[in-house]
Design an enzyme around this catalytic site. Structure first.
Site, PDB file in Angstrom:
ATOM      1  N   CYS A  96      36.733 105.941  72.400  1.00  0.00           N
ATOM      2  CA  CYS A  96      36.255 105.154  71.188  1.00  0.00           C
ATOM      3  C   CYS A  96      35.202 105.957  70.718  1.00  0.00           C
ATOM      4  CB  CYS A  96      35.806 103.891  71.047  1.00  0.00           C
ATOM      5  SG  CYS A  96      35.718 103.014  69.549  1.00  0.00           S
ATOM      6  N   HIS A 118      40.925 101.298  72.881  1.00  0.00           N
ATOM      7  CA  HIS A 118      40.235 100.856  74.263  1.00  0.00           C
ATOM      8  C   HIS A 118      41.502 100.864  75.232  1.00  0.00           C
ATOM      9  CE1 HIS A 118      36.073 100.460  72.793  1.00  0.00           C
ATOM     10  NE2 HIS A 118      36.736 100.041  71.510  1.00  0.00           N
ATOM     11  N   GLU A 175      41.004 100.069  78.344  1.00  0.00           N
ATOM     12  CA  GLU A 175      40.368  99.519  79.238  1.00  0.00           C
ATOM     13  C   GLU A 175      40.701  97.862  79.288  1.00  0.00           C
ATOM     14  OE1 GLU A 175      38.392 100.975  77.059  1.00  0.00           O
ATOM     15  OE2 GLU A 175      36.526  99.824  76.529  1.00  0.00           O
ATOM     16  N   SER A 210      27.596  77.113  96.809  1.00  0.00           N
ATOM     17  CA  SER A 210      27.777  76.244  95.292  1.00  0.00           C
ATOM     18  C   SER A 210      28.947  75.698  95.519  1.00  0.00           C
ATOM     19  CB  SER A 210      27.838  77.259  94.205  1.00  0.00           C
ATOM     20  OG  SER A 210      28.924  77.887  94.165  1.00  0.00           O
ATOM     21  N   GLY A 211      30.161  76.052  95.974  1.00  0.00           N
ATOM     22  CA  GLY A 211      31.402  75.365  95.730  1.00  0.00           C
ATOM     23  C   GLY A 211      32.392  76.647  95.346  1.00  0.00           C
ATOM     24  N   ASP A 248      32.339  82.856  95.210  1.00  0.00           N
ATOM     25  CA  ASP A 248      31.420  83.832  95.447  1.00  0.00           C
ATOM     26  C   ASP A 248      30.167  83.710  96.302  1.00  0.00           C
ATOM     27  OD1 ASP A 248      32.587  84.774  92.921  1.00  0.00           O
ATOM     28  OD2 ASP A 248      30.840  84.067  91.741  1.00  0.00           O
ATOM     29  N   SER A 249      29.897  82.439  96.310  1.00  0.00           N
ATOM     30  CA  SER A 249      28.671  81.921  97.394  1.00  0.00           C
ATOM     31  C   SER A 249      29.440  81.886  98.881  1.00  0.00           C
ATOM     32  CB  SER A 249      27.986  80.879  96.940  1.00  0.00           C
ATOM     33  OG  SER A 249      28.856  79.872  96.742  1.00  0.00           O
ATOM     34  N   ASP A 267      27.541  89.055  68.114  1.00  0.00           N
ATOM     35  CA  ASP A 267      27.130  89.099  69.258  1.00  0.00           C
ATOM     36  C   ASP A 267      26.206  87.927  69.312  1.00  0.00           C
ATOM     37  OD1 ASP A 267      28.299  91.200  70.348  1.00  0.00           O
ATOM     38  OD2 ASP A 267      26.946  92.490  69.545  1.00  0.00           O
ATOM     39  N   GLN A 272      41.305  79.200  83.518  1.00  0.00           N
ATOM     40  CA  GLN A 272      40.440  78.082  83.707  1.00  0.00           C
ATOM     41  C   GLN A 272      41.081  76.814  82.879  1.00  0.00           C
ATOM     42  OE1 GLN A 272      36.553  79.320  82.655  1.00  0.00           O
ATOM     43  NE2 GLN A 272      35.449  78.008  83.755  1.00  0.00           N
TER      44      GLN A 272
HETATM   45  P1  XMP Z   1      31.623  80.890  78.140  1.00  0.00           P
HETATM   46  O1  XMP Z   1      31.236  79.539  77.960  1.00  0.00           O
HETATM   47  O2  XMP Z   1      30.154  81.703  77.789  1.00  0.00           O
HETATM   48  O3  XMP Z   1      32.063  81.145  79.644  1.00  0.00           O
HETATM   49  O4  XMP Z   1      32.637  81.328  77.309  1.00  0.00           O
HETATM   50  C1  XMP Z   1      32.608  82.377  80.064  1.00  0.00           C
HETATM   51  C2  XMP Z   1      32.497  82.060  81.665  1.00  0.00           C
HETATM   52  O5  XMP Z   1      31.412  81.951  82.350  1.00  0.00           O
HETATM   53  C3  XMP Z   1      31.648  80.926  82.960  1.00  0.00           C
HETATM   54  N1  XMP Z   1      30.101  80.260  82.809  1.00  0.00           N
HETATM   55  C4  XMP Z   1      29.130  80.386  83.953  1.00  0.00           C
HETATM   56  N2  XMP Z   1      29.328  80.815  85.367  1.00  0.00           N
HETATM   57  N3  XMP Z   1      27.098  80.251  85.785  1.00  0.00           N
HETATM   58  C5  XMP Z   1      28.475  80.712  86.164  1.00  0.00           C
HETATM   59  O6  XMP Z   1      28.500  81.099  87.318  1.00  0.00           O
HETATM   60  C6  XMP Z   1      26.814  79.619  84.683  1.00  0.00           C
HETATM   61  O7  XMP Z   1      26.139  79.238  84.201  1.00  0.00           O
HETATM   62  C7  XMP Z   1      27.944  79.712  83.635  1.00  0.00           C
HETATM   63  N4  XMP Z   1      28.269  79.660  82.218  1.00  0.00           N
HETATM   64  C8  XMP Z   1      29.439  79.682  81.789  1.00  0.00           C
HETATM   65  C9  XMP Z   1      32.448  79.785  82.341  1.00  0.00           C
HETATM   66  O8  XMP Z   1      32.686  78.594  83.107  1.00  0.00           O
HETATM   67  C10 XMP Z   1      33.533  80.723  81.873  1.00  0.00           C
HETATM   68  O9  XMP Z   1      34.145  80.947  82.940  1.00  0.00           O
END
Ligand code: XMP
Length: 631
Positions: free
Chosen positions: A79, A165, A167, A219-220, A223-224, A462, A553
């Protein structure tokens, strides 16, 4: 020698997506600002110039050092990158020559090594206003849309560039194009194996921690869990302390599952702290500003700040009880590569510029990081890679493939308000409702549009927005709303936020076959134990019925809105498809989620919680204009 590709960032929003794709293709990458000194690129076997918001002919165009093109390193421009290359080598880039946005078809010359193996006509994502009008000397056109240059190549210099793009997902064979650049033009082999990177992470942990102690916040999420598993692999069991803080906003049974699984993996010093009371009821002072407790707070950003801060307060308290402090001990975190890129972390990028502060990077953590006391074991991975690492380390599949869950947990899925009443309580609200109702009946007379007296977070351009939600009701007296004409519903949902600037989210009502008798009203609602308990059950129902491999999700959101006296809440089900989370589409019933599953979820909600829940809604908005979470 190690194979490495440099990504030079021209300010584009997809830079980290390029990074992920290059790594997915088995090549190590590093991100630099476009103005990087050419000497820093020694040892790199390929350079990719990203897209960006500027125009090459503007005085404010990002500066670069032309010697990057004299090092004999193959280059791919994307681009803005293509325009920069054209301009640099004497071609002509002009404004508004042809503006193209969205997925379009282009013609390509598939004898060019960049396009080897592709069809002559390909679907790609274009997003540009400027265009290359005259090619630079030595370059040939290898792709076009209606005569406008979409790709160029200079075989002698090994410089290729595309206007689109490669990517992102809407470019159907984008990954093949990047692979061709890396394998056929840079001549990279696939040597950047995940196994080696796990070992690098283990070595880093041993080198930095030595005989010290690490506290890891579990955290559950995946990643963690991976951080904890890597720490256990790298260190002796008595060096690693796991702390799981249940803030009262976890999903159903989540805390039990995560603690069990990590214990099995050898994390024997594992503490679970039930801190709902502290999180919900403690007033705080954060960086000089006083905050009411979470249970009295409605503003999304304030809710986030309180939860983020409380995590650290509770962790410090727990560490103290274990006789640990962060003057000597380390904090283990599951921060991923894209978050560190955005935070301008020097470990992952030559780019010192900070794009945004990530949630893993709040003030107190930053201070610890400056002291070298934060161990980010996953610094080299994107989300899909961390899932693979989880499997390689032996974590349960349920955790490895767990859908993302935000740090503030259900706290961003319980919508709060301190207001009561309907949209009609103000002149402005009445006007907005009437305009919406007219807009809907003029567009699609199958539905009635009602303005809900609540707002949720969205993203447009943005910027984050905080705007009203529209609810669509089927006009018919009978029949099952879930059997509606899905295509026209989704088309209408797209039109509403485009036509009405005060709306960023549209939902469809699944349990009422016509507009309710009473107006939609809201009543004061805050995060509390009762709301969290109710949402845990609603979320469990939603996930059990809807979650499948098409979805990134899927969850439930509790709303303080009702059409029935005696019922305080409504619920919205959210199911989204995305790979990059920068954009997302609402899953289409009958396509990405079985219609039967949606009906079954609605029926179970009505049967079990019909006394508390007024409307059962399905969120039909993409990102943008909405976000995935409602906050
Ligand atoms: P949004 O709501 O910005 O979310 O479209 C995009 C992705 O990010 C996740 N999300 C978070 N993940 N800590 C995290 O680890 C946060 O504070 C947080 N806020 C949003 C959201 O679930 C989606 O997958």
């Amino acid at each position: 020698m190690e194979e490495k590709c440099a990504i030079l960032d021209c300010g584009g929003q997809y830079t980290k997506v390029i990074d992920r794709k290059v790594r997915e293709l088995g090549v190590k990458s590093e991100i630099f600002p476009i103005g990087v000194e050419p000497e820093k690129l020694d040892g790199f076997g390929g350079i990719i110039l990203s897209g960006g918001p500027s125009s090459v002919w503007e005085s404010g165009a990002p500066k670069y050092d032309g010697r990057i093109f004299e090092k004999g390193i193959p280059v791919l421009g994307i681009c803005y990158g293509m325009q920069l290359i054209s301009d640099h080598f004497g071609g002509k880039v002009v404004p508004n020559y042809k503006t193209e946005y969205g997925q379009i078809e282009i013609n390509i010359d598939n004898t060019c090594p960049l396009f080897e193996g592709l069809e002559k006509c390909e679907k790609v994502l274009m997003s540009h206003g400027d265009a290359v009008e005259k090619l630079a000397e030595g370059f040939v056109q290898v792709a076009d849309t209606d005569g406008v240059t979409a790709g160029i190549y200079n075989a002698d210099k090994k410089i290729a560039a595309v206007q689109f793009h490669p990517e992102v997902d809407p470019t159907v064979h984008g990954l093949d194009i990047l692979r061709n650049f890396l394998r056929k033009i840079c001549l990279f082999k696939d040597t950047y194996a995940l196994e080696d990177r796990i070992q690098t992470s283990v070595d880093m942990i041993r080198r930095r921690v030595g005989d010290g102690k690490v506290v890891v916040l579990v955290s559950g999420g995946v990643d963690s869990a991976v951080t904890a598993a890597l720490l256990v692999k790298a260190l002796r069991p008595e060096q690693v302390y796991g702390i799981h803080i249940d803030h009262g906003l976890m999903r159903k049974d989540e805390s039990d599952k995560i603690c069990e699984n990590l214990y099995k993996l050898g994390l024997t010093q594992m503490q679970r702290i039930n801190a709902e009371n502290e999180f919900f009821n403690t007033p705080l002072e954060i960086e000089g500003e006083k905050y009411l407790p979470l249970s009295q707070t409605t503003e999304p950003e304030k809710k986030r700040a309180i939860i983020g801060h409380m995590f650290f307060v509770v962790t410090e308290e727990a560490a103290k009880k274990l006789d640990l402090d962060f003057e000597t001990a380390y904090l283990g975190q599951g921060t991923l590569r894209p978050d560190l890129i955005e935070s301008g972390n020097p470990d992952v990028s030559g780019y010192a510029h900070k794009i945004k502060t990530h949630h893993n990077d709040v003030g107190v953590i930053r201070k610890l990081r400056d002291k070298g006391h934060v161990i980010e074991t996953n610094w080299d991975w994107h989300k899909d890679e961390v899932r693979q690492v989880a499997r390689m380390l032996g974590l349960d599949e349920e955790i490895a493939s767990r859908q993302p869950f935000p740090g503030p947990g259900l706290g961003v899925r319980i919508l709060c308000t301190d207001k009561s009443g309907t949209a009609f309580d103000s002149e402005d609200g009445t006007k907005k409702h009437n305009t919406l109702a007219r807009f809907v009946s003029d567009t699609q007379n199958t539905y009635t549009g009602v303005l809900a007296p609540i707002q949720s977070v969205g993203v447009q351009g943005d910027h984050r927005s905080y705007k009203n939600m529209a609810v669509l009701f089927e006009n018919g007296e009978e029949g099952d709303p879930a059997d509606t004409d899905i295509d026209s519903l989704f088309a209408l949902a797209k039109k509403i936020p485009n036509g009405l600037s005060y709306i960023n989210r549209v939902t469809y009502c699944l349990n009422l076959a016509k507009e309710p008798e009473r107006e939609l009203f809201c009543s004061p609602s805050y995060i509390c134990h009762e709301a969290a308990e109710l949402l845990r059950e609603l979320d469990d129902i939603t996930t059990r019925h809807l979650m499948n491999k098409n979805l990134a999700q899927c969850f439930a959101v509790l709303l303080p809105v009702s059409a029935h006296e005696g019922k305080k809440y409504s619920v919205a089900m959210r199911a989204v498809c995305t790979t990059d989370f920068m954009t997302a589409q609402s899953a289409v019933p009958g396509k990405e989620i079985p219609l039967g599953a949606l009906k079954a979820a609605r029926d179970e909600i009505v049967e079990r919680f019909g006394d508390k829940i007024s409307l059962v809604l399905y969120d039909v908005t993409g990102k943008p204009p909405a976000t995935v979470e409602w906050e």
